[in-house]
Design a protein around this motif. Structure first.
Motif, PDB file in Angstrom:
ATOM      1  N   VAL A   1      13.028  11.046 -27.071  1.00 42.10           N
ATOM      2  CA  VAL A   1      12.214  10.326 -26.083  1.00 42.10           C
ATOM      3  C   VAL A   1      12.582  10.759 -24.677  1.00 42.10           C
ATOM      4  CG1 VAL A   1      11.772   8.063 -25.064  1.00 42.10           C
ATOM      5  CG2 VAL A   1      11.755   8.331 -27.530  1.00 42.10           C
ATOM      6  N   GLU A   2      13.873  10.903 -24.438  1.00 39.72           N
ATOM      7  CA  GLU A   2      14.346  11.277 -23.113  1.00 39.72           C
ATOM      8  C   GLU A   2      13.987  12.711 -22.761  1.00 39.72           C
ATOM      9  OE1 GLU A   2      18.474  10.501 -23.364  1.00 39.72           O
ATOM     10  OE2 GLU A   2      18.272   8.322 -23.303  1.00 39.72           O
ATOM     11  N   LYS A   3      13.935  13.579 -23.774  1.00 40.00           N
ATOM     12  CA  LYS A   3      13.756  15.010 -23.504  1.00 40.00           C
ATOM     13  C   LYS A   3      12.320  15.490 -23.681  1.00 40.00           C
ATOM     14  CE  LYS A   3      18.505  16.353 -24.583  1.00 40.00           C
ATOM     15  NZ  LYS A   3      19.373  17.228 -25.397  1.00 40.00           N
ATOM     16  N   GLN A   4      11.521  14.745 -24.407  1.00 39.63           N
ATOM     17  CA  GLN A   4      10.163  15.198 -24.691  1.00 39.63           C
ATOM     18  C   GLN A   4       9.142  14.165 -24.215  1.00 39.63           C
ATOM     19  OE1 GLN A   4       9.811  16.169 -28.836  1.00 39.63           O
ATOM     20  NE2 GLN A   4      11.506  17.614 -28.803  1.00 39.63           N
ATOM     21  N   ALA A   5       8.530  14.450 -23.077  1.00 41.26           N
ATOM     22  CA  ALA A   5       7.575  13.497 -22.495  1.00 41.26           C
ATOM     23  C   ALA A   5       6.345  13.325 -23.372  1.00 41.26           C
ATOM     24  CB  ALA A   5       7.167  13.975 -21.104  1.00 41.26           C
ATOM     25  N   GLY A   6       6.081  14.297 -24.209  1.00 42.10           N
ATOM     26  CA  GLY A   6       4.880  14.231 -25.025  1.00 42.10           C
ATOM     27  C   GLY A   6       5.065  13.563 -26.374  1.00 42.10           C
ATOM     28  N   ARG A   7       6.160  12.879 -26.544  1.00 39.86           N
ATOM     29  CA  ARG A   7       6.436  12.220 -27.823  1.00 39.86           C
ATOM     30  C   ARG A   7       5.354  11.202 -28.157  1.00 39.86           C
ATOM     31  NH1 ARG A   7      10.648  11.955 -30.878  1.00 39.86           N
ATOM     32  NH2 ARG A   7      10.772  10.284 -32.372  1.00 39.86           N
ATOM     33  N   SER A   8       5.089  11.034 -29.434  1.00 40.41           N
ATOM     34  CA  SER A   8       4.014  10.113 -29.827  1.00 40.41           C
ATOM     35  C   SER A   8       4.342   8.683 -29.410  1.00 40.41           C
ATOM     36  CB  SER A   8       3.785  10.169 -31.342  1.00 40.41           C
ATOM     37  OG  SER A   8       4.753   9.403 -32.009  1.00 40.41           O
ATOM     38  N   LEU A   9       3.315   7.954 -29.082  1.00 38.69           N
ATOM     39  CA  LEU A   9       3.465   6.576 -28.629  1.00 38.69           C
ATOM     40  C   LEU A   9       4.072   5.700 -29.715  1.00 38.69           C
ATOM     41  CD1 LEU A   9       2.985   4.362 -26.534  1.00 38.69           C
ATOM     42  CD2 LEU A   9       0.629   4.183 -27.364  1.00 38.69           C
ATOM     43  N   VAL A  10       3.711   5.941 -30.962  1.00 34.05           N
ATOM     44  CA  VAL A  10       4.231   5.134 -32.065  1.00 34.05           C
ATOM     45  C   VAL A  10       5.746   5.259 -32.150  1.00 34.05           C
ATOM     46  CG1 VAL A  10       4.290   4.901 -34.575  1.00 34.05           C
ATOM     47  CG2 VAL A  10       2.108   5.184 -33.414  1.00 34.05           C
ATOM     48  N   GLU A  11       6.256   6.459 -32.090  1.00 31.80           N
ATOM     49  CA  GLU A  11       7.700   6.673 -32.200  1.00 31.80           C
ATOM     50  C   GLU A  11       8.440   6.123 -30.982  1.00 31.80           C
ATOM     51  OE1 GLU A  11       7.370  10.674 -34.988  1.00 31.80           O
ATOM     52  OE2 GLU A  11       7.907  10.852 -32.886  1.00 31.80           O
ATOM     53  N   ARG A  12       7.820   6.231 -29.802  1.00 26.35           N
ATOM     54  CA  ARG A  12       8.449   5.666 -28.605  1.00 26.35           C
ATOM     55  C   ARG A  12       8.511   4.146 -28.694  1.00 26.35           C
ATOM     56  NH1 ARG A  12       4.640   7.742 -24.275  1.00 26.35           N
ATOM     57  NH2 ARG A  12       5.932   6.479 -22.873  1.00 26.35           N
ATOM     58  N   ALA A  13       7.444   3.545 -29.216  1.00 27.99           N
ATOM     59  CA  ALA A  13       7.444   2.089 -29.409  1.00 27.99           C
ATOM     60  C   ALA A  13       8.526   1.696 -30.414  1.00 27.99           C
ATOM     61  CB  ALA A  13       6.073   1.627 -29.898  1.00 27.99           C
TER      62      ALA A  13
ATOM     63  N   GLY B   1       3.797   1.682 -20.615  1.00 22.12           N
ATOM     64  CA  GLY B   1       2.706   1.991 -19.695  1.00 22.12           C
ATOM     65  C   GLY B   1       1.316   1.852 -20.292  1.00 22.12           C
ATOM     66  N   TYR B   2       1.183   1.045 -21.373  1.00 18.65           N
ATOM     67  CA  TYR B   2      -0.103   0.869 -22.040  1.00 18.65           C
ATOM     68  C   TYR B   2      -0.383  -0.613 -22.234  1.00 18.65           C
ATOM     69  CZ  TYR B   2       0.234   5.853 -23.171  1.00 18.65           C
ATOM     70  OH  TYR B   2       0.350   7.211 -23.091  1.00 18.65           O
ATOM     71  N   SER B   3      -1.632  -0.897 -22.584  1.00 17.95           N
ATOM     72  CA  SER B   3      -1.987  -2.277 -22.911  1.00 17.95           C
ATOM     73  C   SER B   3      -1.592  -2.572 -24.351  1.00 17.95           C
ATOM     74  CB  SER B   3      -3.486  -2.496 -22.742  1.00 17.95           C
ATOM     75  OG  SER B   3      -4.206  -1.772 -23.733  1.00 17.95           O
ATOM     76  N   GLU B   4      -1.476  -3.858 -24.677  1.00 13.20           N
ATOM     77  CA  GLU B   4      -1.166  -4.271 -26.039  1.00 13.20           C
ATOM     78  C   GLU B   4      -2.247  -3.793 -27.006  1.00 13.20           C
ATOM     79  OE1 GLU B   4      -0.852  -8.465 -26.496  1.00 13.20           O
ATOM     80  OE2 GLU B   4      -0.098  -8.371 -28.569  1.00 13.20           O
ATOM     81  N   GLU B   5      -3.499  -3.869 -26.581  1.00 16.45           N
ATOM     82  CA  GLU B   5      -4.618  -3.456 -27.430  1.00 16.45           C
ATOM     83  C   GLU B   5      -4.537  -1.965 -27.752  1.00 16.45           C
ATOM     84  OE1 GLU B   5      -5.341  -7.191 -25.577  1.00 16.45           O
ATOM     85  OE2 GLU B   5      -4.894  -5.240 -24.668  1.00 16.45           O
ATOM     86  N   HIS B   6      -4.165  -1.162 -26.751  1.00 15.56           N
ATOM     87  CA  HIS B   6      -4.058   0.292 -26.972  1.00 15.56           C
ATOM     88  C   HIS B   6      -2.935   0.608 -27.960  1.00 15.56           C
ATOM     89  CE1 HIS B   6      -4.338   4.578 -26.018  1.00 15.56           C
ATOM     90  NE2 HIS B   6      -3.015   4.588 -26.009  1.00 15.56           N
ATOM     91  N   LEU B   7      -1.820  -0.096 -27.844  1.00 24.15           N
ATOM     92  CA  LEU B   7      -0.692   0.131 -28.754  1.00 24.15           C
ATOM     93  C   LEU B   7      -1.090  -0.222 -30.195  1.00 24.15           C
ATOM     94  CD1 LEU B   7       2.289   0.942 -28.984  1.00 24.15           C
ATOM     95  CD2 LEU B   7       2.887  -1.460 -28.637  1.00 24.15           C
ATOM     96  N   ILE B   8      -1.804  -1.336 -30.356  1.00 22.01           N
ATOM     97  CA  ILE B   8      -2.249  -1.749 -31.696  1.00 22.01           C
ATOM     98  C   ILE B   8      -3.207  -0.712 -32.285  1.00 22.01           C
ATOM     99  CG2 ILE B   8      -3.589  -3.473 -32.961  1.00 22.01           C
ATOM    100  CD1 ILE B   8      -2.477  -5.566 -30.992  1.00 22.01           C
TER     101      ILE B   8
END
Length: 278
Positions: free
Chosen positions: A165-177, A199-206
Motif C-alpha cells: 500500500v505504501e509503495k504502490q499507489a495503484g493498489r486495488s481499493l479492495v485490498e487497501r480497505a 478518499g471514497y464514498s461508502e457507496e463506491h466502496l460497497i
C-alpha cells in the motif's frame, strides 16, 4: 538438489495445513533445496543470509520472506559467532491459496511480487508470542495450535499488504480497505469511516467490493473483528466486555449475539472450551 514434501515433513500429522519450526543457523553449511509448499521465514535475532533463486539477501531481525513452491533457496549464518534465530512457517499450497483468495484473487500474487518485507515491532512481538505458545502445545491441542498458526500467518501477510500500500499507489481499493480493516486500531471505525480514509464514498466502496466478487465491506469487517475477538478470548486474559470494546462493539448483548451466530456459542463458553493457559 533436495526437494521436501509437506506430508513427509509431518508423517504423524499429515492432514494439518501448517507447520512451524524455531531454528538456529549455527553453521555456514549450504543445503540448497526446493519444496511443494509455501514457506515464511521470520528472523528473530542476528543476520541470516538467504539466497532465493540465486538472489542473495541479508535478513535482519523483523525481516520476513515468502518462498513459493518450486523456488530454490537456502540460508546460511553470516557469522558463526552470532547464530541467527528465525522461524520457518510451512504452509500447504492449496491452503494458502484458499486463505488469500478469500481476501482477494490477486492478494497472493501481489505478495509474491515483493518476496521480502519488514514487520513492525508490535506485530512481531504478537506473532512471536503466539508461535511460542503454539510450539509448546501438545498433539492433543492441534486445533488450538493450528488456530494460532493461522492467526500469525494472517498478521504476517497483512504486513506485506501494508508495505505494498505504501509503495504502490495503484493498489486495488479492495485490498487497501482490507489493510485498514485488519489494523487493530481501526476496529471502532465504520465502513463509512474506512471509505473516507481511502478518499471514497461508502457507496463506491460497497460497489467496488461487489464488482470484484467479494463479500460486502460490512461482512468482511465483521469477520475480521470476530476473528480478532476469538484470538483474544483464547490468548489474552481480558474480560469479555473489554474485548467487546476492543473490537468496536459497544453493546455486549449484540456482540454476544453476533459471536454466537458465527461460532455457534457465546464468547464465554468459547473461551472456556478453547483457552490456552498463561
Amino acid at each position: 538438489m533436495l526437494k521436501y514434501y509437506f506430508n513427509e515433513c509431518l508423517p504423524e500429522n499429515g492432514t494439518v495445513p501448517i507447520n512451524v519450526s524455531a531454528k538456529y543457523r549455527s553453521t555456514t553449511h549450504i543445503v540448497k533445496h526446493t519444496h511443494d509448499f509455501y514457506e515464511l521465514i521470520l528472523v528473530c535475532k542476528n543476520t541470516l543470509v538467504h539466497t532465493l533463486n540465486d538472489q542473495k539477501r541479508q535478513m535482519q531481525k523483523y525481516d520476513l520472506c515468502i518462498i513459493s513452491p518450486e523456488d530454490c533457496h537456502f540460508s546460511i549464518a553470516e557469522n558463526q559467532q552470532e547464530s541467527p534465530c528465525y522461524y520457518t512457517i510451512s504452509i500447504r499450497a492449496e491452503y494458502l491459496k484458499n486463505l488469500t483468495d478469500a481476501i482477494s484473487k490477486n492478494f497472493l500474487d501481489s505478495i509474491l511480487s515483493m518476496r521480502y518485507t519488514t514487520v513492525k515491532q508490535q506485530v512481531f512481538d504478537q506473532c512471536k508470542q503466539h508461535l511460542n505458545r503454539a510450539l509448546f502445545l501438545t498433539a492433543e491441542d492441534m486445533d488450538k495450535k493450528q488456530f494460532l498458526y493461522q492467526t500469525v500467518i494472517t498478521k504476517l501477510l497483512t504486513e506485506f499488504t501494508l508495505n505494498v500500500v505504501e509503495k504502490q499507489a495503484g493498489r486495488s481499493l479492495v485490498e487497501r480497505a482490507y489493510s485498514l480493516m485488519t489494523d487493530n486500531e481501526n476496529m471502532s471505525l465504520t465502513i463509512k469511516d474506512i471509505a473516507e480514509k481511502l478518499g471514497y464514498s461508502e457507496e463506491h466502496l460497497i460497489r467496488t467490493f461487489k464488482k470484484h466478487g467479494e463479500q460486502s465491506p460490512c461482512q468482511v469487517f465483521t469477520k475480521i473483528k470476530l476473528d480478532y475477538a476469538r484470538e483474544l478470548l483464547i490468548s489474552a486474559d481480558y474480560s469479555v466486555s473489554y474485548i467487546c470494546d476492543l473490537v468496536g462493539y459497544y453493546s455486549q448483548h449484540y456482540f454476544n449475539k453476533i459471536f454466537k451466530k458465527h461460532f455457534g456459542c457465546s464468547p464465554s463458553f468459547y473461551r472456556k472450551k478453547n483457552s490456552i493457559p498463561f
